[in-house]
Write an enzyme that holds these catalytic residues in place. Structure first.
Site, mmCIF file in Angstrom:
data_model
loop_
_atom_site.group_PDB
_atom_site.id
_atom_site.type_symbol
_atom_site.label_atom_id
_atom_site.label_comp_id
_atom_site.label_asym_id
_atom_site.label_seq_id
_atom_site.Cartn_x
_atom_site.Cartn_y
_atom_site.Cartn_z
ATOM 1 N N CYS A 98 0.850 -1.185 0.000
ATOM 2 C CA CYS A 98 0.000 0.000 0.000
ATOM 3 C C CYS A 98 0.888 1.237 0.000
ATOM 4 C CB CYS A 98 -0.887 -0.010 1.246
ATOM 5 S SG CYS A 98 -1.924 1.449 1.407
ATOM 6 N N HIS A 143 -9.341 -3.562 -2.001
ATOM 7 C CA HIS A 143 -8.314 -2.827 -1.247
ATOM 8 C C HIS A 143 -8.628 -1.326 -1.254
ATOM 9 C CE1 HIS A 143 -3.910 -2.148 -0.087
ATOM 10 N NE2 HIS A 143 -4.309 -0.932 -0.429
ATOM 11 N N GLU A 144 -8.982 -0.794 -2.429
ATOM 12 C CA GLU A 144 -9.253 0.654 -2.519
ATOM 13 C C GLU A 144 -10.575 1.019 -1.856
ATOM 14 O OE1 GLU A 144 -6.717 2.290 -3.204
ATOM 15 O OE2 GLU A 144 -5.629 0.610 -4.070
ATOM 16 N N HIS A 187 -10.165 1.590 1.739
ATOM 17 C CA HIS A 187 -9.630 2.911 2.120
ATOM 18 C C HIS A 187 -10.748 3.930 2.346
ATOM 19 C CE1 HIS A 187 -5.346 2.426 2.097
ATOM 20 N NE2 HIS A 187 -5.285 1.997 0.845
HETATM 21 C C1 4LI Z 1 6.819 -1.587 -10.628
HETATM 22 C C2 4LI Z 1 6.367 -0.991 -11.790
HETATM 23 C C3 4LI Z 1 5.122 -9.296 -4.769
HETATM 24 C C4 4LI Z 1 5.084 -8.528 -3.606
HETATM 25 C C5 4LI Z 1 4.007 -9.443 -5.564
HETATM 26 C C6 4LI Z 1 5.947 -2.244 -9.771
HETATM 27 C C7 4LI Z 1 5.033 -1.087 -12.125
HETATM 28 C C8 4LI Z 1 3.893 -7.857 -3.250
HETATM 29 C C9 4LI Z 1 2.815 -8.780 -5.231
HETATM 30 C C10 4LI Z 1 4.601 -2.332 -10.069
HETATM 31 C C11 4LI Z 1 2.764 -7.995 -4.078
HETATM 32 C C12 4LI Z 1 4.154 -1.738 -11.255
HETATM 33 C C13 4LI Z 1 1.446 -4.553 -5.989
HETATM 34 C C14 4LI Z 1 -0.298 -4.391 -4.516
HETATM 35 C C15 4LI Z 1 1.174 -6.143 -4.340
HETATM 36 C C16 4LI Z 1 3.851 -7.039 -2.033
HETATM 37 C C17 4LI Z 1 -0.940 -1.356 -4.822
HETATM 38 C C18 4LI Z 1 4.197 -4.148 -8.458
HETATM 39 C C19 4LI Z 1 2.873 -2.087 -8.373
HETATM 40 C C20 4LI Z 1 3.097 -4.904 -7.784
HETATM 41 C C21 4LI Z 1 1.741 -2.813 -7.748
HETATM 42 C C22 4LI Z 1 -3.212 -2.126 -4.080
HETATM 43 C C23 4LI Z 1 -2.400 -4.417 -3.249
HETATM 44 C C24 4LI Z 1 -1.921 -2.520 -4.769
HETATM 45 C C25 4LI Z 1 1.633 -8.969 -6.115
HETATM 46 C C26 4LI Z 1 4.089 -6.994 0.382
HETATM 47 C C27 4LI Z 1 0.932 -0.140 -3.865
HETATM 48 N N1 4LI Z 1 0.370 -3.872 -5.549
HETATM 49 N N2 4LI Z 1 1.870 -5.663 -5.389
HETATM 50 N N3 4LI Z 1 0.083 -5.510 -3.871
HETATM 51 N N4 4LI Z 1 3.686 -2.970 -9.182
HETATM 52 N N5 4LI Z 1 2.156 -4.061 -7.089
HETATM 53 N N6 4LI Z 1 -1.414 -3.744 -4.104
HETATM 54 N N7 4LI Z 1 1.588 -7.309 -3.726
HETATM 55 N N8 4LI Z 1 4.067 -7.673 -0.881
HETATM 56 N N9 4LI Z 1 -0.023 -1.231 -3.851
HETATM 57 O O1 4LI Z 1 3.569 -5.851 -2.099
HETATM 58 O O2 4LI Z 1 -1.022 -0.561 -5.734
HETATM 59 S S1 4LI Z 1 -3.957 -3.746 -3.830
HETATM 60 CL CL1 4LI Z 1 2.494 -1.830 -11.704
HETATM 61 NI NI NI Z 2 -3.620 1.086 -0.048
#
Ligand code: 4LI
Ligand code: NI
Length: 185
Positions: free
Chosen positions: A110, A153-154, A157
């Site tokens: 997040c 998730h959103e 919030h």
């Molecule tokens: C770089 C460029 C591994 C760890 C895999 C990164 C472009 C986690 C997953 C991204 C995880 C992009 C994401 C979310 C998770 C982890 C969110 C990478 C961005 C993967 C988004 C809201 C949960 C959303 C799948 C703790 C900031 N996003 N990974 N969870 N990506 N991203 N969430 N989980 N472990 N969070 O974070 O936007 S819902 Cl697109």
């Molecule tokens: Ni969040």
């Protein structure tokens, strides 16, 4: 333009408040907020821009995360998949959901949480949602997999809920009954 300095972090009371519904037609400010949330996600996923502005990459961001206690969020999933998803949702809600659960095996991250919180975050595997666009058009759609997780998730919030509220306290990796885990993404 939204920068990381505009993103409030856990501990801020706005993240624990129930956000207010918006009324239509949206004010110029509320429309701009929706566009800014989407722009942030697009910029945060662009290697040059995220580096230039020091943005953490995200696929979803909700207005309370920029200290605007309003029921609006943006989702933007990179379209390398066969099923891209990108919209701003106003006054979103879940109208029905599956009994089956899902979760990301790698956990959730997040933009408002500057630490790794390990554990499974149980979510509905499939949801039917309704929301309004910035132009006041009502949309209804069915989401599953990562898209469904992201929407939940959103939406959390907007209700003052953080993803780690859902993690089993005594065993963060406890088996989630009746679930289809999502490995990676
Ligand atoms: C770089 C460029 C591994 C760890 C895999 C990164 C472009 C986690 C997953 C991204 C995880 C992009 C994401 C979310 C998770 C982890 C969110 C990478 C961005 C993967 C988004 C809201 C949960 C959303 C799948 C703790 C900031 N996003 N990974 N969870 N990506 N991203 N969430 N989980 N472990 N969070 O974070 O936007 S819902 Cl697109
Ligand atoms: Ni969040």
């Amino acid at each position: 333009m939204i920068l990381m300095d505009n993103v409030i972090r856990e501990g801020h009371p706005t993240l624990r408040a129930r956000a207010k519904e918006l009324t239509f037609p949206l004010s110029k400010e509320d429309k701009q907020l929706g566009q800014d949330l989407m722009e942030f996600l697009i910029n945060s996923q662009d290697p040059e821009l995220s580096e230039k502005y020091d943005l953490r990459s995200g696929i979803g961001i909700a207005a309370p995360q920029v200290n605007e206690s309003k029921r609006i969020f943006a989702l933007h999933l990179p379209d390398d998949s066969d099923n891209p998803l990108s919209f701003v949702a106003v006054n979103p809600k879940i109208v029905s959901h599956s009994v089956e659960k899902t979760y990301l095996t790698n956990g959730e991250g997040c933009l408002s949480v500057d630490r790794n919180v390990d554990g499974f975050v149980p979510r509905h595997a499939r949801i039917t949602v309704k929301f309004f666009t910035l132009d006041g058009e009502e949309k209804k759609m069915r989401l599953k997999g990562l898209q469904a997780i992201l929407f939940q998730h959103e939406l959390d919030h907007l209700n003052g809920v953080m993803f780690y509220d859902h993690i089993n306290e005594s065993n963060p990796f406890a088996e989630v009954p009746n679930s289809q885990p999502i490995v990676n993404n």
